[in-house]
Design an enzyme around this catalytic site. Structure first.
Site, mmCIF file in Angstrom:
data_model
loop_
_atom_site.group_PDB
_atom_site.id
_atom_site.type_symbol
_atom_site.label_atom_id
_atom_site.label_comp_id
_atom_site.label_asym_id
_atom_site.label_seq_id
_atom_site.Cartn_x
_atom_site.Cartn_y
_atom_site.Cartn_z
ATOM 1 N N ARG A 161 0.855 -1.203 0.000
ATOM 2 C CA ARG A 161 0.000 0.000 0.000
ATOM 3 C C ARG A 161 0.889 1.250 0.000
ATOM 4 N NH1 ARG A 161 -0.714 4.743 2.234
ATOM 5 N NH2 ARG A 161 -0.509 3.908 4.331
ATOM 6 N N ASP A 162 1.481 1.550 1.143
ATOM 7 C CA ASP A 162 2.291 2.767 1.258
ATOM 8 C C ASP A 162 3.496 2.709 0.313
ATOM 9 O OD1 ASP A 162 3.326 5.166 2.211
ATOM 10 O OD2 ASP A 162 2.962 4.679 4.297
ATOM 11 N N CYS B 273 4.069 9.544 0.747
ATOM 12 C CA CYS B 273 2.773 10.143 0.504
ATOM 13 C C CYS B 273 2.831 10.948 -0.789
ATOM 14 C CB CYS B 273 2.421 11.059 1.672
ATOM 15 S SG CYS B 273 0.979 12.074 1.380
ATOM 16 N N HIS C 22 8.339 7.399 8.673
ATOM 17 C CA HIS C 22 9.041 7.470 7.392
ATOM 18 C C HIS C 22 10.474 7.901 7.664
ATOM 19 C CE1 HIS C 22 5.954 6.872 4.218
ATOM 20 N NE2 HIS C 22 5.167 7.006 5.263
HETATM 21 ZN ZN ZN Z 1 3.133 6.350 5.239
#
Ligand code: ZN
Length: 301
Positions: free
Chosen positions: A10-11, A235, A204
């Site tokens: 996902r990320d 992001c 992160h």
């Molecule tokens: Zn993230």
């Protein structure tokens, strides 16, 4: 026991410029499912226009072999996403609002009260489908538009999350602005206020502080961390964003320090070494390149 939760598909994948074939995603998730993770964030039901990489969310969720010991999570930005997610085999919805009003507007084009209203409707949908809900507070340690975020602001958001029925919550350092002593103080405060509720930290490594932040968070009582294989990710709506803390580097550090994780380090190292072939470029992870610290080489003498 420290819980390491995998978010690479996902990320990690959401930022990848070239589309990763659905079968490749399914194959990787199936491998991660037997590598010892208790939670895997599989994908996101976001608009395919905004994040084309994840347009195959439904096919991926229906294609994977679920391991009953793993909680499969999907991120949903709104009710439409939640509706689609709840038609698929998922265990948990992850709902995200930024502590910073500006970043929330940039990320999901909503005010705080609009986000919270929609979350309470999503939670009742999830409840009737017997699916858990996790509330993420993004930009919890700083915002690229607004700067410092007050801990009062964070606590207020977590309060609203819990009062609407979220089962757990995540504090996310979306753009890598957290630093260790800040993390320690925040985790202590949050743990004091909400001692019984599962808390995940999502870091992160944008400014190289990912592993240090994890150690200070553990010192303050945290035991759940998101991480991405190879340290990829970020992001799409934050300037200068870069990868998540790297799963295999985190597990390598923790196991050397004597912490138990349920993750099989050798298994994820071999997956991390395949990752550049899947995404078509090198990854920031370090242990996959250097090897484990006691992987000795033949003596030159
Ligand atoms: Zn993230």
């Amino acid at each position: 026991m420290i819980h390491v939760q995998e978010v690479v598909t996902r990320d990690g994948f959401q930022m990848e410029p070239s589309f990763i074939p659905t079968e490749e995603k399914i194959r990787l998730i199936n491998e991660l499912s037997v590598a010892g993770f208790s939670k895997i964030e599989v994908t996101s039901f976001v608009s395919p226009r905004h994040v084309p990489q994840l347009k195959d969310a439904k096919a991926v969720l229906n294609g994977i072999e679920k391991n009953p010991n793993v909680t499969y999570v999907v991120l949903v930005p709104n009710e439409k996403g939640a509706e689609l997610a709840l038609q698929s085999p998922v265990d948990e919805l992850n709902l995200v609002m930024s502590a910073s009003a500006t970043h929330n507007r940039a990320n999901v084009n909503r005010s705080h009260s609009e986000s919270l209203d929609s979350f309470s409707r999503i939670i009742s949908m999830a409840r009737s489908a017997n699916v858990l809900a996790n509330g993420t507070v993004a930009t919890a340690f700083g915002c690229p538009f607004e700067g410092e975020i007050s801990s009062d602001g964070i606590l207020r958001i977590v309060d609203s999350y819990l009062s609407m029925g979220m089962n757990s919550f995540t504090l996310a350092d979306t753009t890598g602005m957290a630093y260790p002593t800040q993390v320690e103080a925040m985790v202590r405060e949050v743990k004091r206020r909400f001692p019984e509720i599962p808390l995940t930290l999502h870091f992160h490594n944008t400014r190289g502080l990912g592993l240090s932040n994890i150690l200070y968070a553990i010192e303050a009582g945290a035991d759940r961390f998101d991480a991405a294989l190879g340290g990829i990710g970020g992001c799409p709506f934050a300037p200068g964003a870069s990868g998540n803390v790297c799963t295999e580097d985190v597990v390598h550090m923790l196991s050397n320090m004597g912490f138990t994780t349920s993750v099989d380090l050798d298994h994820i190292l071999s997956l991390a070494r395949e990752l550049p072939k899947i995404i078509g470029h090198a990854t920031p992870g370090q242990v996959a390149k250097a090897g484990k610290r006691l992987e000795l080489h033949p003596s030159p003498f």
